[in-house]
Structures are given as structure tokens and as C-alpha cells.
Write a protein that holds these residues in place. Structure first.
Motif, PDB file in Angstrom:
ATOM      1  N   LEU A  49       0.824  -1.206   0.000  1.00  0.00           N
ATOM      2  CA  LEU A  49       0.000   0.000   0.000  1.00  0.00           C
ATOM      3  C   LEU A  49       0.862   1.262   0.000  1.00  0.00           C
ATOM      4  N   GLU A  50       2.076   1.143   0.512  1.00  0.00           N
ATOM      5  CA  GLU A  50       3.001   2.267   0.586  1.00  0.00           C
ATOM      6  C   GLU A  50       3.723   2.497  -0.739  1.00  0.00           C
ATOM      7  N   GLY A  51       3.494   1.615  -1.699  1.00  0.00           N
ATOM      8  CA  GLY A  51       4.192   1.724  -2.964  1.00  0.00           C
ATOM      9  C   GLY A  51       5.547   1.067  -2.963  1.00  0.00           C
ATOM     10  N   LEU A  52       5.820   0.263  -1.939  1.00  0.00           N
ATOM     11  CA  LEU A  52       7.080  -0.470  -1.843  1.00  0.00           C
ATOM     12  C   LEU A  52       6.871  -1.885  -2.362  1.00  0.00           C
ATOM     13  N   PHE A  53       7.947  -2.635  -2.393  1.00  0.00           N
ATOM     14  CA  PHE A  53       7.891  -4.026  -2.829  1.00  0.00           C
ATOM     15  C   PHE A  53       8.274  -4.909  -1.653  1.00  0.00           C
ATOM     16  N   SER A  54       7.641  -6.070  -1.573  1.00  0.00           N
ATOM     17  CA  SER A  54       7.904  -6.921  -0.411  1.00  0.00           C
ATOM     18  C   SER A  54       7.805  -8.391  -0.779  1.00  0.00           C
ATOM     19  N   SER A  55       8.407  -9.196   0.063  1.00  0.00           N
ATOM     20  CA  SER A  55       8.242 -10.647  -0.008  1.00  0.00           C
ATOM     21  C   SER A  55       7.949 -11.135   1.393  1.00  0.00           C
ATOM     22  N   ASN A  56       7.233 -12.229   1.477  1.00  0.00           N
ATOM     23  CA  ASN A  56       6.820 -12.747   2.781  1.00  0.00           C
ATOM     24  C   ASN A  56       6.938 -14.263   2.753  1.00  0.00           C
ATOM     25  N   LEU A  57       7.770 -14.813   3.617  1.00  0.00           N
ATOM     26  CA  LEU A  57       7.967 -16.261   3.690  1.00  0.00           C
ATOM     27  C   LEU A  57       7.711 -16.718   5.118  1.00  0.00           C
ATOM     28  N   ASP A  58       6.795 -17.657   5.279  1.00  0.00           N
ATOM     29  CA  ASP A  58       6.490 -18.211   6.603  1.00  0.00           C
ATOM     30  C   ASP A  58       7.128 -19.586   6.727  1.00  0.00           C
ATOM     31  N   VAL A  59       7.996 -19.726   7.712  1.00  0.00           N
ATOM     32  CA  VAL A  59       8.650 -21.008   7.989  1.00  0.00           C
ATOM     33  C   VAL A  59       8.007 -21.552   9.253  1.00  0.00           C
ATOM     34  N   THR A  60       7.170 -22.582   9.097  1.00  0.00           N
ATOM     35  CA  THR A  60       6.331 -23.031  10.211  1.00  0.00           C
ATOM     36  C   THR A  60       6.957 -24.110  11.064  1.00  0.00           C
ATOM     37  N   GLY A  61       8.038 -24.748  10.632  1.00  0.00           N
ATOM     38  CA  GLY A  61       8.617 -25.804  11.459  1.00  0.00           C
ATOM     39  C   GLY A  61       7.603 -26.892  11.690  1.00  0.00           C
ATOM     40  N   LEU A  62       7.194 -27.072  12.954  1.00  0.00           N
ATOM     41  CA  LEU A  62       6.108 -28.002  13.262  1.00  0.00           C
ATOM     42  C   LEU A  62       4.811 -27.392  12.769  1.00  0.00           C
ATOM     43  N   SER A  63       4.161 -28.036  11.835  1.00  0.00           N
ATOM     44  CA  SER A  63       2.929 -27.483  11.271  1.00  0.00           C
ATOM     45  C   SER A  63       1.753 -27.792  12.184  1.00  0.00           C
ATOM     46  N   GLN A  64       1.767 -27.161  13.350  1.00  0.00           N
ATOM     47  CA  GLN A  64       0.701 -27.400  14.312  1.00  0.00           C
ATOM     48  C   GLN A  64       0.671 -26.226  15.276  1.00  0.00           C
ATOM     49  N   LYS A  65      -0.409 -26.133  16.003  1.00  0.00           N
ATOM     50  CA  LYS A  65      -0.509 -25.087  16.994  1.00  0.00           C
ATOM     51  C   LYS A  65       0.590 -25.255  18.026  1.00  0.00           C
ATOM     52  N   TYR A  66       1.231 -24.148  18.379  1.00  0.00           N
ATOM     53  CA  TYR A  66       2.323 -24.073  19.338  1.00  0.00           C
ATOM     54  C   TYR A  66       3.652 -24.591  18.793  1.00  0.00           C
ATOM     55  N   GLY A  67       3.727 -24.896  17.497  1.00  0.00           N
ATOM     56  CA  GLY A  67       5.025 -25.151  16.893  1.00  0.00           C
ATOM     57  C   GLY A  67       5.683 -23.823  16.556  1.00  0.00           C
ATOM     58  N   ALA A  68       7.025 -23.796  16.474  1.00  0.00           N
ATOM     59  CA  ALA A  68       7.736 -22.555  16.189  1.00  0.00           C
ATOM     60  C   ALA A  68       7.405 -22.060  14.784  1.00  0.00           C
ATOM     61  N   VAL A  69       7.237 -20.752  14.652  1.00  0.00           N
ATOM     62  CA  VAL A  69       6.940 -20.121  13.362  1.00  0.00           C
ATOM     63  C   VAL A  69       7.846 -18.902  13.206  1.00  0.00           C
ATOM     64  N   LEU A  70       8.488 -18.785  12.053  1.00  0.00           N
ATOM     65  CA  LEU A  70       9.276 -17.605  11.709  1.00  0.00           C
ATOM     66  C   LEU A  70       8.711 -17.016  10.424  1.00  0.00           C
ATOM     67  N   SER A  71       8.345 -15.750  10.465  1.00  0.00           N
ATOM     68  CA  SER A  71       7.834 -15.075   9.289  1.00  0.00           C
ATOM     69  C   SER A  71       8.902 -14.095   8.799  1.00  0.00           C
ATOM     70  N   HIS A  72       9.427 -14.342   7.580  1.00  0.00           N
ATOM     71  CA  HIS A  72      10.459 -13.490   6.986  1.00  0.00           C
ATOM     72  C   HIS A  72       9.769 -12.448   6.111  1.00  0.00           C
ATOM     73  N   VAL A  73       9.873 -11.184   6.472  1.00  0.00           N
ATOM     74  CA  VAL A  73       9.268 -10.101   5.695  1.00  0.00           C
ATOM     75  C   VAL A  73      10.387  -9.186   5.204  1.00  0.00           C
ATOM     76  N   ARG A  74      10.485  -9.034   3.889  1.00  0.00           N
ATOM     77  CA  ARG A  74      11.501  -8.164   3.294  1.00  0.00           C
ATOM     78  C   ARG A  74      10.793  -7.055   2.518  1.00  0.00           C
ATOM     79  N   VAL A  75      11.195  -5.823   2.783  1.00  0.00           N
ATOM     80  CA  VAL A  75      10.595  -4.650   2.159  1.00  0.00           C
ATOM     81  C   VAL A  75      11.689  -3.896   1.412  1.00  0.00           C
ATOM     82  N   ALA A  84      15.989 -12.898  -2.714  1.00  0.00           N
ATOM     83  CA  ALA A  84      15.588 -14.104  -1.983  1.00  0.00           C
ATOM     84  C   ALA A  84      14.490 -13.726  -0.998  1.00  0.00           C
ATOM     85  N   THR A  85      13.618 -14.675  -0.716  1.00  0.00           N
ATOM     86  CA  THR A  85      12.545 -14.404   0.244  1.00  0.00           C
ATOM     87  C   THR A  85      12.972 -14.682   1.678  1.00  0.00           C
TER      88      THR A  85
END
Length: 454
Positions: A49-75, A84-85
Motif C-alpha cells: 500500500l506504501e508503494g514499496l515491494f515486499s516478499s513474505n515467507l512463513d517457515v512453520t517448522g512443526l505445522s501445528q498449533k504451538y510449533g515454532a513459526v518464523l515469518s520473513h518479511v523483506r521490504v 531471496a525471500t
């Protein structure tokens, strides 16, 4: 619905938002099921919305509730700069730690660089899968914070996001958006307030709660003390995670005796106090109070079992209804999952009793049962001959026998064995078949400790 009330807070200053000349990397670290992915999506949309470019990668590890999640956001100001994302090692500009354990994990730490990376981290950690496997597992909060500080080259900004979100908004799920608000106010997010607000709106989920959570995060970054005062004013919240000062033994005994008086009766409270004080007197000649504290905990566990009468008392207390009204708005519909006799059903496959769901009619029945607590352990007690109640009585008798032996034979050479013997009830956790199994598991250890006691 949220719990926010009028809050006289001065106008919030606008943070300095840097103009991008190169990619800006935000790492959101948390656990599944708490909205980590949503934070990443809101940031990516706000950049668009700001007119920038971005990528978003979600690394969920354990694909379940309470498993570790890392969200990589690059602007980035240019699409060609996003090669790279996934954020590379040492390239995080902002870490939003929605969970302390995930934020201080090896994968997140590897992305940080001293002098470049900044972090806002929730200091109240969530339970992990390890806690479910090992109930004795403990978290070293100070060590995790120290790891973060070393990787950052400076101290992270810490806040009790879960506790504050529960107190201010009525729902801990707002904690992650609160963290995003704090990070934005501190100038750690390179997009405008208008863009973030529009991204929250486009997300279309819990709009009011998320907007308020973001605002509370901004306020927290400006004046944490004022936010804490307001949270305390609108209602109690769970205590912050972390070590507390050790309670004096006399206070510990008095507090637990008061609980037994309320949940059982005065004779049970007196019985508890007398035994613990007898142990404290025997230990006084050796110095210290470790054994007395252990007995204060162990004896309380075998006396204050959560039987059917106690469950009825807890549910029928006015405080329970008041807490429901504090947390929820509108009409409430209660349902109860009961496994105690006569409600449970035996699962032929597992051999365990399965709980069954019942409607709101259970509440009046529990209120009546709570008033009949004087029948506990009498011939008129309908639950007296169930396997669980028989186990309760056996464990209580065994514990009192063991403590009597400890008092009679206590000496410097067997003090450690006495402490471990007195602490065995802590290992007998759970209900039903689980508690019975844990009780059997302590039998061999008990025999060894009795032998060591002499």
C-alpha cells in the motif's frame, strides 16, 4: 470484544520512519496458532500500500498449533533488490519476538547482527511441546534474554505482551499485534501508520481488537508505566513470568491452610498446619527449612485433591461467574466435559475413561453438590468407593506414615533422602488412570528412600 476503557494518554509522537535505499528485513518469531503469520501478512500488505515491494515467507517448522513459526518479511524500494525471500544470516533489521523461546532460538539468533538488528520481544513465554512431555521442565528466562542481548549487541525491548493483552483487550491473541505497535512506535518498521491501519482493515479479522492492540503497543513504547497502571485499574491479569521472592515458611503454611479451610474444613486445615509445623520443629536442629517447605507442598497435594466436591465448589463460586463476565460479553452458553462417575464412559480401545459433554444444566447441579461437601468420605458420599477416591485415601495415609518416620529418624546424614521422600507427591500428577500410573511409578523410588532414611 475488548476490555479497553477511557485512557487519558497524551497524543503519541510520530516516529522517524527511515527512507529505504536498500531492503529492510523484519523477522517475526513466535508459535503457531497465535497470529504470527497474520503479522507478516499485515506488514507485507502495508508495504504494498506504501508503494514499496515486499516478499513474505512463513517457515512453520512443526505445522501445528504451538510449533515454532518464523515469518520473513523483506521490504524494498525496488523489486530487483529482492533476490531471496528468506532473510540471510546477519541481515535482520528488526526482530519482533512474539515468543521469547522462539526469538532466542538458534534459527532466529543466526539472523541477527550486533549494531544492525533491533528487537522487541514478549517476555512472557508460551508453553512448549517439551513442557507437555516433561512437566518438570523449567524455563531460564534470564539466559534467553542474555542470548538475545549478545546477538543484538544491545538489550532487547521487553514487554509482558500476553499479560497486557489479556488485561487490556480481554484476549491474549492480541499480544502479537501489540508487539507490532510497539515496534512501529520505536521506529523499527519502515511503513506509515496509514498503511498499517489499512492493512489491518483489509485483513478483515477482529478489526477492532487488532486496531486497539496496535494502539496499546504504541502507548507501551512511549510510557510503559502508564499502560501498566491502566491495566491494573481495569482488572487483574496473570502475573508476569519470572522468578519471585521466596515466600516465608509461616506465610506459606498460613496461605495453604486457608485454602484447605475453604475447600475442606477447619479440621483439615489444622491437621495440615500441625504436621508441617512438627516437621519444621524437627528440622530446626539441623538448620534451614527445606524439608518443612517440601512437606508443606507435598502434604498440601495429598490433602487438597480436586475431587468431585472440590470441582463443584470452584465452579459455583461467585468469582467464577464474575470472571466469565469480565472476559466475555453478551449471552454465554456453558458446556461441561465430565469424566467422573457416573458421567464418563470407558473407551474399549484404550481402556481409559472418556469425557462426555453436557449442557448448562450441570451448573445448578454443581451448586447443589458444593453445598453437600460435608458428606465427603462419609458413608453417604456417592463417590467414596470410586478408584480415584480410594487412591486419594491411600496416598494420604502413606504420606502421613512416611512423614512420621521422617520426624522420628531425621539426622544430618539422611536429610537429603528425607527431602526427596517428602517431595514424591509432586511427581504424582494428573487424574484417573494417569495419576494411578504416576503413583505406581514412585513406589520403587519410595522404597529406596525409606531404606536411605534408615
Amino acid at each position: 470484544a475488548t476490555r479497553s476503557q477511557e485512557f487519558d494518554f497524551p497524543a503519541l509522537p510520530d516516529p522517524v520512519i527511515q527512507e529505504l535505499e536498500a531492503p529492510f528485513n523484519v523477522l517475526v518469531a513466535g508459535v503457531g496458532g497465535t497470529g504470527v503469520v497474520t503479522i507478516g501478512q499485515v506488514l507485507a500488505m502495508a508495504a504494498h500500500l506504501e508503494g514499496l515491494f515486499s516478499s513474505n515467507l512463513d517457515v512453520t517448522g512443526l505445522s501445528q498449533k504451538y510449533g515454532a513459526v518464523l515469518s520473513h518479511v523483506r521490504v524494498s524500494p525496488e523489486p530487483g533488490m529482492l533476490h531471496a525471500t528468506r532473510i540471510a544470516a546477519g541481515e535482520v533489521d528488526t526482530l519482533i519476538g512474539c515468543d521469547l523461546i522462539a526469538a532466542a532460538g538458534d534459527e532466529a539468533l543466526a539472523k541477527l547482527a550486533p549494531g544492525r538488528s533491533r528487537a522487541v520481544v514478549a517476555a512472557d513465554p508460551l508453553p512448549t511441546a517439551e513442557f507437555a512431555r516433561n512437566p518438570d521442565w523449567k524455563l531460564d528466562k534470564s539466559a534467553l534474554v542474555a542470548r538475545l542481548a549478545t546477538a543484538l549487541g544491545s538489550d532487547p525491548v521487553l514487554c509482558d505482551a500476553q499479560r497486557l493483552a489479556s488485561a487490556l483487550l480481554g484476549d491474549a491473541i492480541g499480544a502479537n499485534m501489540l508487539m507490532l505497535g510497539a515496534a512501529w512506535q520505536l521506529g523499527m518498521i519502515p511503513v506509515s501508520l496509514v498503511a498499517i491501519d489499512r492493512a489491518i482493515e483489509l485483513n478483515g479479522v477482529a478489526l477492532r481488537l487488532n486496531r486497539e492492540a496496535f494502539l496499546w503497543g504504541r502507548r507501551l513504547a512511549v510510557d510503559a508505566a502508564a499502560v501498566e497502571r491502566h491495566a491494573a485499574a481495569i482488572g487483574p491479569a496473570p502475573a508476569a513470568a519470572g522468578p519471585a521472592e521466596e515466600e516465608p515458611l509461616a506465610g506459606l503454611i498460613a496461605r495453604r491452610a486457608d485454602f484447605l479451610r475453604a475447600s475442606r474444613d477447619e479440621p483439615t486445615a489444622s491437621r495440615y498446619r500441625e504436621l508441617v509445623e512438627r516437621v519444621a520443629g524437627a528440622e530446626a536442629a539441623l538448620g534451614g527449612d527445606e524439608l518443612a517447605r517440601t512437606v508443606a507442598q507435598g502434604y498440601f497435594r495429598v490433602l487438597a485433591t480436586k475431587d468431585e466436591f472440590e470441582v463443584a465448589r470452584l465452579y459455583s463460586r461467585p468469582e467464577f461467574k464474575a470472571e466469565l463476565e469480565r472476559v466475555f460479553e453478551g449471552d454465554l452458553r456453558l458446556s461441561f466435559h465430565l469424566g467422573a462417575w457416573p458421567f464418563g464412559r470407558l473407551d474399549p480401545t484404550t481402556g481409559r475413561v472418556r469425557k462426555r459433554e453436557f449442557g448448562a444444566w450441570v451448573m445448578p447441579a454443581l451448586t447443589v453438590l458444593a453445598k453437600l461437601r460435608f458428606l465427603r468420605d462419609t458413608v453417604l458420599d456417592p463417590f467414596r468407593n470410586t478408584a480415584e477416591r480410594k487412591l486419594d485415601r491411600a496416598l494420604l495415609a502413606r504420606y502421613e506414615e512416611d512423614v512420621a518416620r521422617i520426624v522420628a529418624r531425621l539426622a544430618p546424614g539422611n536429610h537429603r533422602a528425607a527431602v526427596e521422600l517428602a517431595g514424591l507427591p509432586v511427581k504424582i500428577r494428573g487424574f484417573g488412570a494417569v495419576r494411578e500410573r504416576n503413583a505406581r511409578a514412585t513406589e520403587g523410588e519410595r522404597e529406596q528412600l525409606l531404606a536411605a532414611l534408615g
